[in-house]
Design a protein around this motif. Structure first.
Motif, PDB file in Angstrom:
ATOM      1  N   MET A   1     -15.660  -9.232  26.870  1.00  0.00           N
ATOM      2  CA  MET A   1     -14.811  -9.192  26.661  1.00  0.00           C
ATOM      3  C   MET A   1     -15.121  -7.708  26.863  1.00  0.00           C
ATOM      4  N   SER A   2     -14.204  -7.201  27.496  1.00  0.00           N
ATOM      5  CA  SER A   2     -14.526  -5.948  27.882  1.00  0.00           C
ATOM      6  C   SER A   2     -14.017  -4.727  26.652  1.00  0.00           C
ATOM      7  N   LEU A   3     -14.001  -3.000  26.840  1.00  0.00           N
ATOM      8  CA  LEU A   3     -13.724  -2.247  26.644  1.00  0.00           C
ATOM      9  C   LEU A   3     -13.079  -2.026  25.377  1.00  0.00           C
ATOM     10  N   ARG A   4     -11.690  -2.086  27.332  1.00  0.00           N
ATOM     11  CA  ARG A   4     -10.351  -1.800  27.347  1.00  0.00           C
ATOM     12  C   ARG A   4     -10.135  -3.154  26.476  1.00  0.00           C
ATOM     13  N   LEU A   5     -10.936  -4.050  26.689  1.00  0.00           N
ATOM     14  CA  LEU A   5      -9.340  -4.822  25.090  1.00  0.00           C
ATOM     15  C   LEU A   5      -9.387  -5.458  24.463  1.00  0.00           C
ATOM     16  N   LYS A   6     -10.690  -4.649  23.868  1.00  0.00           N
ATOM     17  CA  LYS A   6     -11.759  -4.203  22.476  1.00  0.00           C
ATOM     18  C   LYS A   6     -10.623  -3.464  21.829  1.00  0.00           C
ATOM     19  N   LEU A   7     -10.791  -2.111  22.611  1.00  0.00           N
ATOM     20  CA  LEU A   7      -9.796  -0.926  22.227  1.00  0.00           C
ATOM     21  C   LEU A   7      -8.196  -1.770  22.102  1.00  0.00           C
ATOM     22  N   ALA A   8      -7.963  -2.512  22.897  1.00  0.00           N
ATOM     23  CA  ALA A   8      -6.314  -2.616  23.010  1.00  0.00           C
ATOM     24  C   ALA A   8      -5.917  -3.614  21.325  1.00  0.00           C
ATOM     25  N   LEU A   9      -6.980  -4.266  21.461  1.00  0.00           N
ATOM     26  CA  LEU A   9      -6.806  -5.191  20.509  1.00  0.00           C
ATOM     27  C   LEU A   9      -6.512  -4.495  19.102  1.00  0.00           C
ATOM     28  N   ALA A  10      -8.043  -3.246  19.269  1.00  0.00           N
ATOM     29  CA  ALA A  10      -8.118  -3.124  18.036  1.00  0.00           C
ATOM     30  C   ALA A  10      -6.740  -1.521  17.579  1.00  0.00           C
ATOM     31  N   PHE A  11      -6.623  -1.506  18.629  1.00  0.00           N
ATOM     32  CA  PHE A  11      -4.802  -0.564  18.573  1.00  0.00           C
ATOM     33  C   PHE A  11      -4.138  -1.546  18.107  1.00  0.00           C
ATOM     34  N   ALA A  12      -3.715  -2.592  18.564  1.00  0.00           N
ATOM     35  CA  ALA A  12      -2.760  -3.647  17.898  1.00  0.00           C
ATOM     36  C   ALA A  12      -2.828  -4.289  16.993  1.00  0.00           C
ATOM     37  N   ALA A  13      -4.205  -4.731  16.572  1.00  0.00           N
ATOM     38  CA  ALA A  13      -4.066  -5.105  15.062  1.00  0.00           C
ATOM     39  C   ALA A  13      -3.764  -3.763  13.710  1.00  0.00           C
ATOM     40  N   LEU A  14      -4.331  -2.535  14.298  1.00  0.00           N
ATOM     41  CA  LEU A  14      -4.063  -0.932  13.448  1.00  0.00           C
ATOM     42  C   LEU A  14      -2.493  -1.145  13.653  1.00  0.00           C
ATOM     43  N   ALA A  15      -1.613  -1.020  14.894  1.00  0.00           N
ATOM     44  CA  ALA A  15      -0.405  -1.108  15.158  1.00  0.00           C
ATOM     45  C   ALA A  15       0.341  -2.201  13.969  1.00  0.00           C
ATOM     46  N   ALA A  16      -0.206  -3.544  13.676  1.00  0.00           N
ATOM     47  CA  ALA A  16       0.116  -4.680  13.288  1.00  0.00           C
ATOM     48  C   ALA A  16      -0.653  -4.135  11.571  1.00  0.00           C
ATOM     49  N   VAL A  17      -0.969  -3.998  11.293  1.00  0.00           N
ATOM     50  CA  VAL A  17      -1.459  -3.096  10.237  1.00  0.00           C
ATOM     51  C   VAL A  17      -0.168  -2.221   9.651  1.00  0.00           C
ATOM     52  N   VAL A  18       0.084  -1.333  10.327  1.00  0.00           N
ATOM     53  CA  VAL A  18       0.715  -0.206  10.303  1.00  0.00           C
ATOM     54  C   VAL A  18       2.431  -0.382  10.248  1.00  0.00           C
ATOM     55  N   LEU A  19       3.199  -2.026  10.959  1.00  0.00           N
ATOM     56  CA  LEU A  19       3.814  -2.026  10.842  1.00  0.00           C
ATOM     57  C   LEU A  19       4.561  -2.824   9.575  1.00  0.00           C
ATOM     58  N   ALA A  20       3.133  -3.602   9.388  1.00  0.00           N
ATOM     59  CA  ALA A  20       2.913  -5.062   7.689  1.00  0.00           C
ATOM     60  C   ALA A  20       2.917  -3.495   6.698  1.00  0.00           C
ATOM     61  N   THR A  21       2.485  -2.823   6.960  1.00  0.00           N
ATOM     62  CA  THR A  21       2.293  -1.900   5.346  1.00  0.00           C
ATOM     63  C   THR A  21       3.957  -1.446   5.279  1.00  0.00           C
ATOM     64  N   THR A  22       4.241  -0.851   6.638  1.00  0.00           N
ATOM     65  CA  THR A  22       6.018  -0.224   6.768  1.00  0.00           C
ATOM     66  C   THR A  22       6.572  -0.920   6.033  1.00  0.00           C
ATOM     67  N   LEU A  23       6.691  -2.588   6.878  1.00  0.00           N
ATOM     68  CA  LEU A  23       7.633  -3.607   6.060  1.00  0.00           C
ATOM     69  C   LEU A  23       7.307  -3.418   4.865  1.00  0.00           C
ATOM     70  N   ALA A  24       6.153  -3.558   4.202  1.00  0.00           N
ATOM     71  CA  ALA A  24       6.228  -4.111   2.540  1.00  0.00           C
ATOM     72  C   ALA A  24       6.433  -2.719   1.877  1.00  0.00           C
ATOM     73  N   LEU A  25       6.302  -1.513   2.950  1.00  0.00           N
ATOM     74  CA  LEU A  25       6.164  -0.372   1.405  1.00  0.00           C
ATOM     75  C   LEU A  25       7.948  -0.734   1.424  1.00  0.00           C
ATOM     76  N   THR A  26       8.638  -0.892   2.876  1.00  0.00           N
ATOM     77  CA  THR A  26      10.033  -0.821   3.127  1.00  0.00           C
ATOM     78  C   THR A  26      10.721  -1.580   1.820  1.00  0.00           C
ATOM     79  N   TYR A  27      10.354  -2.821   1.855  1.00  0.00           N
ATOM     80  CA  TYR A  27      10.233  -4.409   1.458  1.00  0.00           C
ATOM     81  C   TYR A  27      10.907  -3.772  -0.338  1.00  0.00           C
ATOM     82  N   SER A  28       9.994  -2.715  -1.203  1.00  0.00           N
ATOM     83  CA  SER A  28       9.495  -3.187  -1.662  1.00  0.00           C
ATOM     84  C   SER A  28      10.825  -1.160  -2.261  1.00  0.00           C
TER      85      SER A  28
END
Lengths: 673, 231
Positions: A1-28
């Motif tokens: 797995m290339s570093l770029r892919l790893k970084l992309a995955l990490a960022f994507a995961a981060l974005a997903a977490v942020v999005l999920a958190t935002t949604l959860a907060l919004t929902y609450s």
């Protein structure tokens, strides 16, 4: 797995977490907002209901006014019914009953036959005189005359005010006189009952009770408040001060009855039932409101409310928006990971270049972060490699490896440019080369030469020589540069002896190969030179120049004059101290140089005993310089195998034949180069 | 008058002489103000104290009661009479007045003497039914009088200090009433014994402020200052 892919995955995961958190907060937040909205709505409902009660009262007051108070015929009939005669003991029993009944009947018929459609539409419609005697009752239009007493609503009307109350079905059915119109279903319902006085001026002639079911109002309110959402269930319930409920939703009613039994206050709670979550809010009608003491409850399914809110918030393209956000996030993730990794990719490419041997690689500046610093360090490393390579390339061929290592470790010792320094220089040339070159093929010659150079340079390097250059079959090397070496003269002399040994060892094999006379001549001199890297940027070599160099070369050539293999200058002999055994050969004058140079022949390493002919040569030389040529000749002739003695014997003969002038200084001028 | 009548009179007077008692007491009028405070009124003479629980109608030749219309006022504005008695309404003003009542005791179709101009013109009305009769003028809204038609002559208007005495009461249990304009109901039980004077504790009557708004003769509102009546 290339570093770029790893970084992309990490960022994507981060974005997903942020999005999920935002949604959860919004929902609450939305849940809280929805709950608050329910609370606000119930206040709104109370306000609405209060307004409705006021409006109902105002409307009925107007109807009563127009139908009764302003109806003079009715008022005229009703007024006498209210005479205070009775109270003041002025009516006889029989007279009163008869009169009242007659008047009541008259009034009753008046109302029954009147076109009071609006009023008769109510679920409850009762008219009484001032004393609470029923004049008309919609529940039983045929009967009249019963006395309704102890009703706070009637008392309010009799004192000239309008009243309002919530009456339950139960309460109505428990009354002695039924008041509810037949056919009015009051199951799970409350009746909003208002009382209005019938007046003539300020005089209260009687009262009207009017009532209608609150259920349609609740339903209307529910419909109005559920209107914003197709899914949300809104249910409104009312509670009378006697703790009787009215509402359409059995769930809510059950919950409310349960809360009444349990907690003191049912204001604001969440009700989980039927797999849904309902927010229930209660609010009490204030003392200044018409239904003081009553309570209103609003129940709403919260989740669809939130869903609707989200839906409304993001619009119909909610999922498209979500997709858009994700795509944009992905795009930026790609961009960011690419941006973060491309310097590394470039560094990798540069490293590959270096692996291939290209040291001219330079990585462009990559900023000031860690990667940038890495690139800088990389560049420095390449520079270092390049320098090492240059040093090695420069010196490894003609330097002692130890010297090369020393230089690599301390590059500053090989100062660039020229440097004035005392060096010991050695020139060596092969004898018999020209003859052999005529006889041998070039390939054979090169092979033999290389074999010789191989052995010779190894021997020289062993003694710390700095190999300057090969000129044909000649070798030039020197000592005391680039690294200083105090024993430079001694080492040069010892290496010359080693060189002679090499030649001696190779003589037999060379002769076998066709090199008939294989020997060498060595000239050594010590003196100040300029040493350094000479040449252009593209081609340069490390060399020494100066008179001392020329003299060393001359001395090598001058070996032919004396028939010796070595010729060493006095300066070298002095500098070498007692490292080698020598014999003085002559005083020579080199063209272009004023001072004569004393030259010596190397006889061997230190401690070598001087041979007989060397001693005789010393004597002969002394006699020769003392112009005692005859004696010198005799001395020289005693050593017929010593070429220098033969040379000097010849000179003695020449001097005897033609005696030298008075200023003869016994210095031999070298004519050949 | 024949022999029977004479006997009847004798019997009546004899009974009266044989069994009669008196009642003595005091009336206090107390104004109850809107703020709830109570203030005694100095003049109790316009109240009427009566004992209505036995019938003794007026004789046919009993003298007429009289209410004058003076300066757009009924004078007196309170007149207690005995059932069957006639009241003369004398218009002393040089303009039109009307006399009407919608009260129950004024008769089924009410009482209306029509309009007549004074001064000196008189119209009369015989009250045959006991009760409180509010009398108004269809022209002048402010003219108010009350005729108390009582079943017997056992009534009195107390003095200013409120003291009263009622004589010729048949022995037995009675209820004494006090009526005053805007007064709350006030009554007291009393036991009358033959030849004795019963004394009551003070009778307090709460007077609550109220206006005397009323409808005109036709149940409508008064039209103010109509030119035709020239008042």
């Amino acid at each position: 797995m290339s570093l770029r892919l790893k970084l992309a995955l990490a960022f994507a995961a981060l974005a997903a977490v942020v999005l999920a958190t935002t949604l959860a907060l919004t929902y609450s937040a939305l849940e809280s907002a929805a709950t608050q909205k329910v609370a606000a709505d119930v206040h709104g409902a109370v306000q609405l209901f209060t307004n409705y009660v006021s409006e109902y009262r105002a409307r009925t007051a107007l109807q009563i006014e127009s139908s009764f108070s302003s109806n003079s015929a009715f008022a005229n009939e009703l007024d006498p019914l209210n005479s205070e005669d009775d109270e003041f003991g002025l009516v006889s029993e029989s007279e009163s009953r008869e009169e009242t009944a007659r008047k009541l009947q008259g009034l009753h018929q008046l109302i029954a036959s009147a076109d009071l459609t609006e009023l008769k539409r109510n679920a409850l419609f009762v008219v009484t005189n001032r004393r609470g005697e029923v004049v008309f009752n919609l529940a039983d239009p045929a009967r009249f005359g019963q006395t309704l007493s102890q009703l706070p609503l009637l008392n309010a009307a009799f004192s000239g005010r309008s009243g309002a109350a919530l009456w339950s079905d139960r309460r109505l059915s428990s009354m002695a006189t039924p008041l509810l119109r037949r056919g009015s279903d009051a199951q799970d319902d409350l009746l909003l009952v208002v009382s209005q006085p019938i007046r003539r001026g300020d005089k209260v002639l009687g009262a009207v009770l009017l009532g209608e079911s609150v259920m349609p109002r609740l339903a209307a309110f529910e419909a109005m408040n559920g209107g914003s959402s197709q899914h949300a269930t809104t249910r409104l319930a009312l509670e009378s001060p006697e703790a009787e409920f009215a509402g359409r939703d059995p769930l809510l009613l059950r919950a409310l009855i349960a809360t009444r039994a349990g907690a003191k206050d049912a204001d604001g709670f969440l009700l989980d039932a039927e797999g849904r979550t309902f927010a229930v809010q209660g609010v009490r009608f204030g003392a200044d409101q018409p239904l003081a003491g009553s309570r209103a409850f609003l129940m709403r399914d919260v989740k669809p409310e939130i869903a609707d809110f989200i839906h409304a918030f993001f619009g119909k393209t909610f999922f498209l928006s979500l997709l858009g956000i994700l795509l944009i996030a992905l795009f930026f993730t790609q961009l960011l990971s690419r941006r973060l990794t491309w310097p590394l990719v470039r560094l990798e490419a540069a490293a590959r270049e270096i692996q291939r041997g290209n040291l001219d690689v330079q990585v462009a500046p990559l900023g000031r972060d860690e990667v940038g610093r890495l690139a800088e360090t990389f560049n420095e490393m390449v520079f270092g490699l390049k320098q090492r390579d240059q040093i090695k390339g420069l010196f490894k061929r003609y330097l002692d490896p130890r010297v090369v290592d020393e230089l690599i470790r301390h590059p500053e010792k090989a100062s660039p440019g020229g440097e004035r320094r005392v060096l010991t220089l050695l020139f060596s040339d092969l004898v018999g080369f020209t003859t052999a070159s005529e006889k041998l093929s070039p390939e054979e010659l090169v092979a033999l030469l290389n074999r010789y150079f191989e052995t010779a340079t190894r021997a020289l390097a062993k003694h710390g020589a700095t190999l300057d250059k090969f000129i044909g079959d000649a070798i030039m090397c020197f000592w005391n540069a680039p690294l200083p070496d105090d024993a430079h003269a001694a080492k040069a002399c010892l290496s010359a002896l080693a060189l002679l040994d090499v030649v001696d060892a190779l003589r037999e094999p060379f002769r076998a190969a066709g090199f008939d006379t294989f020997d060498c001549r060595v000239g050594i001199n010590t003196g100040p030179c300029v040493v350094g890297n000479l040449g252009s940027m593209d081609a340069q070599y490390y060399t020494a120049i100066g008179d001392a160099v020329n003299l060393a070369s001359r001395l090598e050539g001058a070996c032919k004059v004396y028939g010796t293999r070595t010729l060493v200058s006095h300066a070298t002999v002095l500098a070498a101290k007692d490292a080698v055994a020598v014999r003085e050969l002559d005083l020579v004058r080199v063209k272009g140089r004023g001072h004569p140079v004393r030259v010596f022949e190397l006889l061997g390493p230190a401690g070598t005993a001087l041979p007989e002919h060397a001693l005789r040569y010393q004597e002969g030389l002394a006699l020769f310089r003392d112009r005692r040529f005859t004696e010198a000749l005799a001395s020289f002739l005693k050593s017929p195998a010593d070429p220098p003695s033969q040379v000097f014997a010849e000179r003695c003969r020449d001097a005897l034949a033609t005696p030298p002038s008075e200023d003869w200084d016994a210095v031999h001028t070298l004519s050949t180069k | 008058m024949g022999r029977g009548a004479l006997i009847a009179v004798l019997l009546w007077s004899g009974a009266a002489l044989a069994g009669e008692g008196s009642l003595r007491g005091t009336v206090k009028l107390v104004a109850v103000l809107p703020d709830g405070s109570r203030r005694p009124l100095p003049d109790a003479s316009r109240a009427v104290v009566y004992v209505p629980d036995f019938e003794r109608p007026a004789a046919e030749d009993a003298p007429h009661g009289k209410i004058e219309q003076k300066n757009k006022q009924y004078v007196p504005d309170v007149l207690p009479i005995v059932k069957g008695q006639t009241v003369d309404f004398v218009n002393d003003d040089p303009f039109l007045h009307n006399v009407f009542s919608s009260s129950r005791a004024a008769g089924r179709s009410g009482m209306d003497l029509g309009k007549y101009r004074g001064p000196g013109r008189t119209k009369s009305w015989t009250f045959s039914q006991a009760g409180i009769v509010d009398i108004y003028c269809d022209i002048h809204e402010s003219m108010i009088a009350t005729v108390l038609v009582l079943p017997n002559s056992a009534f009195v208007q107390p003095g200013k200090d409120g003291a009263f005495q009622i004589d010729h009461l048949p022995p037995g249990h009675h209820v004494v009433y006090v009526w005053a304009r805007h007064g709350q109901k006030a009554s007291a039980d009393v036991e009358i014994r033959d030849g004795q004077i019963a004394t009551l504790p003070p009778l307090e009557v709460a007077i609550t402020p109220a206006d005397d708004a009323h409808k005109d003769r036709h149940g409508g509102d008064y039209a103010h200052h109509p030119a035709e009546y020239g008042n």
